[in-house]
Design an enzyme around this catalytic site. Structure first.
Site, PDB file in Angstrom:
ATOM      1  N   THR A 217      35.156  51.082  46.897  1.00  0.00           N
ATOM      2  CA  THR A 217      35.579  49.736  45.965  1.00  0.00           C
ATOM      3  C   THR A 217      36.953  49.189  46.520  1.00  0.00           C
ATOM      4  OG1 THR A 217      36.704  51.605  44.454  1.00  0.00           O
ATOM      5  CG2 THR A 217      34.495  50.917  43.859  1.00  0.00           C
ATOM      6  N   SER A 219      39.985  50.415  46.695  1.00  0.00           N
ATOM      7  CA  SER A 219      41.171  50.912  45.712  1.00  0.00           C
ATOM      8  C   SER A 219      42.456  50.525  46.490  1.00  0.00           C
ATOM      9  CB  SER A 219      40.817  52.315  45.590  1.00  0.00           C
ATOM     10  OG  SER A 219      41.978  52.831  44.951  1.00  0.00           O
ATOM     11  N   TYR A 472      47.656  42.788  36.297  1.00  0.00           N
ATOM     12  CA  TYR A 472      46.976  43.697  35.674  1.00  0.00           C
ATOM     13  C   TYR A 472      46.884  43.580  34.017  1.00  0.00           C
ATOM     14  CZ  TYR A 472      44.607  48.597  34.985  1.00  0.00           C
ATOM     15  OH  TYR A 472      43.954  49.489  34.934  1.00  0.00           O
TER      16      TYR A 472
END
Length: 553
Positions: A217, A219, A472
């Site tokens: 993914t 990361s 985020y």
């Protein structure tokens, strides 16, 4: 039954560990003000396992016997709870569907190979039988990268790599370590630390995610400012394919055409099963320190992080929370008896004219020799002061270190009380970060108005780079029960669209899966998607490997 440990089927982490609001006197008022949720109302616990309606396994006895002949009967599991654990990841969509018994398709069998040879044998048998193989690491994914397609008619195998969990080699002369793909974060660091090394990769999911999952993914970890993202850390990769093993040697750099290593990074199981990764490792530092800082505004904090990225200081962590996230952090603090340094600090800032509702909390990490850390702290202190910030010492950093892996437990706590909370992240150039921040807030608030419920959104900057950084976002709202996922989709779509409309990517480190796939074409262009589709179609013409993730072809 295998002895590989998994997270609980209904939420994050392990049984017996949960978010505890006791001794956090500011938390309940904060939640009430943020989303209108009264925490004095009793929680509704997760649905009982026995009340779920689960589809039966469709694997036939002959194929089951074939798999058992490869990995052993004890490592060939058709138990309903094991299959459920391997059906979804841990996004709010996943957890809402489990609680609603929305399980149209589950893996038919979970297999636990003990080594790469057994992985290869399972892949050979599965492809020969035209079965589906979904690689499984820790199950922490939140982008829909694990679930079987609802209409899949073929046998679905969840290939759990939990037994491949060892550091097999440390090349001390080169700072490289070969590690099996099923190793979870804590076990990796335990094995490396015992010999004086660290990988330095600490994603939020660190305690329950695996090296193979990190690679699959793309990361990023909390200390990526120094150690890099997993794409920087992973040098060599071994991946099982139907006709053999892809073996990317761990050279520091190469000019060997389009990078196969890069193709594997972020491929989410579409190209094969990752079995081993050779990663860069570093000597454990003499000093490790995370300090807290306060900024009077979000813009000042962003400007300071940008200046730090351009300076001679290379911290491990550069994080700044906006005023809303900072308020959340303060609200989760424990009550203190007697002298309370936070109250004293706030009184001091108020006397200096700071808006206490607009404080932005920052954490900056330093590692290395004592002299190196002192040098970097001096640079950072000067930059923070330039932007009107204030250093507040190691205390907040210690608390950050203690709580950094605990946030996902709060989501389960809220879900038990009728609130949905989840995250979305992006990355963009420095020049677009403030624009994206404001646009996402506006989009989320419009979405809350559309679904007719008050909602909350907050943000922090992390993972700084030369040209930009990651933003985020965490969002939450009291959901409407049976329409919770519909409401979630409205909010999630608004946030993701704001990312691409204002120059950001659709995901910085959570991957694409099924959750973010609708925006991929806007992110990488029509021809970019066509190239990716060509790769997947050529590498896996029968769609045996985790089909319909990243893109559908």
């Amino acid at each position: 039954m295998t002895d590989v440990k998994h997270m609980k089927w209904w939420g994050w982490g392990v049984e017996g560990v949960a978010f505890n609001p006791d001794n956090k006197p500011a938390f309940a008022p904060f939640v009430k003000k943020a989303v209108g949720l009264d925490l004095s109302v009793p929680a509704v616990p997760a649905v009982a396992f026995g009340d779920l309606t689960l589809p039966s396994s469709t694997i036939d006895a002959a194929f089951l016997a074939t798999l058992a002949g490869i990995v052993g009967e004890a490592n060939t599991i058709t138990d309903d709870e094991a299959r459920l654990v391997h059906t979804y990841g841990k996004s709010i969509r996943d957890l809402l569907r489990i609680r609603a018994s929305d399980l149209p398709r589950m893996p038919d069998v979970v297999v636990y190979p003990a080594d790469e040879a057994q992985v290869a044998a399972v892949v050979t048998a599965a492809v020969a039988a035209n079965a589906v193989i979904i690689p499984f690491g820790g199950g922490s994914n939140i982008s829909g990268s694990l679930e079987p397609h609802p209409g899949e008619a073929r046998v679905v195998i969840s290939l759990d790599l939990g037994l491949l969990n060892k550091v097999t080699l440390i090349d001390e002369g080169s700072g490289l370590a070969s590690i099996q793909a099923g190793a979870q974060g804590p076990f990796i660091e335990e094995q490396l630390n015992a010999r004086g090394w660290t990988m330095g990769h600490f994603p939020d999911s660190f305690t329950h995610s695996t090296l193979g999952g990190w690679v699959a993914t793309r990361s990023s970890g909390m200390q990526s400012d120094k150690y890099g993202d997993i794409a920087d850390i992973a040098r060599g990769i071994r991946m099982v394919r139907p006709a053999g093993i892809v073996d990317i040697r761990p050279v520091p750099s190469a000019s060997t055409g389009p990078s196969v290593r890069e193709m594997i990074l972020g491929s989410e199981g579409r190209l094969g099963v990752i079995t081993e990764v050779t990663v860069q490792v570093h000597r454990t530092p003499e000093v490790r320190e995370i300090n807290g800082y306060l900024f009077p505004s979000w813009e000042a904090g962003i400007a300071a992080m940008h200046d730090i990225a351009e300076s001679d200081a290379k911290p491990t962590v550069t994080r700044v929370s906006d005023a809303r996230e900072s308020g959340f952090s303060f609200a989760t603090g424990k009550a203190k008896e007697g002298f309370d340094p936070q109250k004293v600090l706030m009184a001091y800032l108020k006397r200096r004219g700071w808006d206490l509702e607009g404080i932005n909390l920052s954490f900056i990490g330093f590692e290395g020799s004592p002299s190196h850390v002192a040098y970097e702290k001096k640079i950072v202190k000067r930059i923070v002061k330039k932007h009107g910030g204030l250093a507040v010492g190691k205390g907040p950093g210690v608390l950050y270190d203690q709580k950094k892996f605990d946030t996902p437990y709060l989501r389960d706590f809220l879900l038990d009380r009728g609130a949905a909370a989840d995250v979305s992240e992006t990355a963009a150039p420095w020049s677009r970060l403030n624009e994206i921040h404001d646009a996402v807030y506006a989009a989320a608030n419009d979405a809350y108005e559309q679904i007719g419920t008050p909602g909350w959104i907050m943000s922090h900057l992390s993972h700084s780079y030369h040209s930009g950084a990651c933003l985020y976002f965490t969002f939450a709202f009291v959901h409407g029960g049976e329409i919770a996922i519909e409401q979630y989709d409205v909010v999630k779509r608004a946030i993701q669209q704001a990312f691409v409309d204002h120059g950001g990517t659709i995901s910085h480190h959570h991957g694409v899966g099924r959750e973010h796939a609708p925006w991929l074409e806007q992110d990488i262009s029509t021809e970019g998607v066509a190239l990716m589709a060509g790769l997947f179609a050529s590498a896996d013409p029968k769609k045996n490997f985790n089909p319909d993730k990243v893109i559908t072809y």
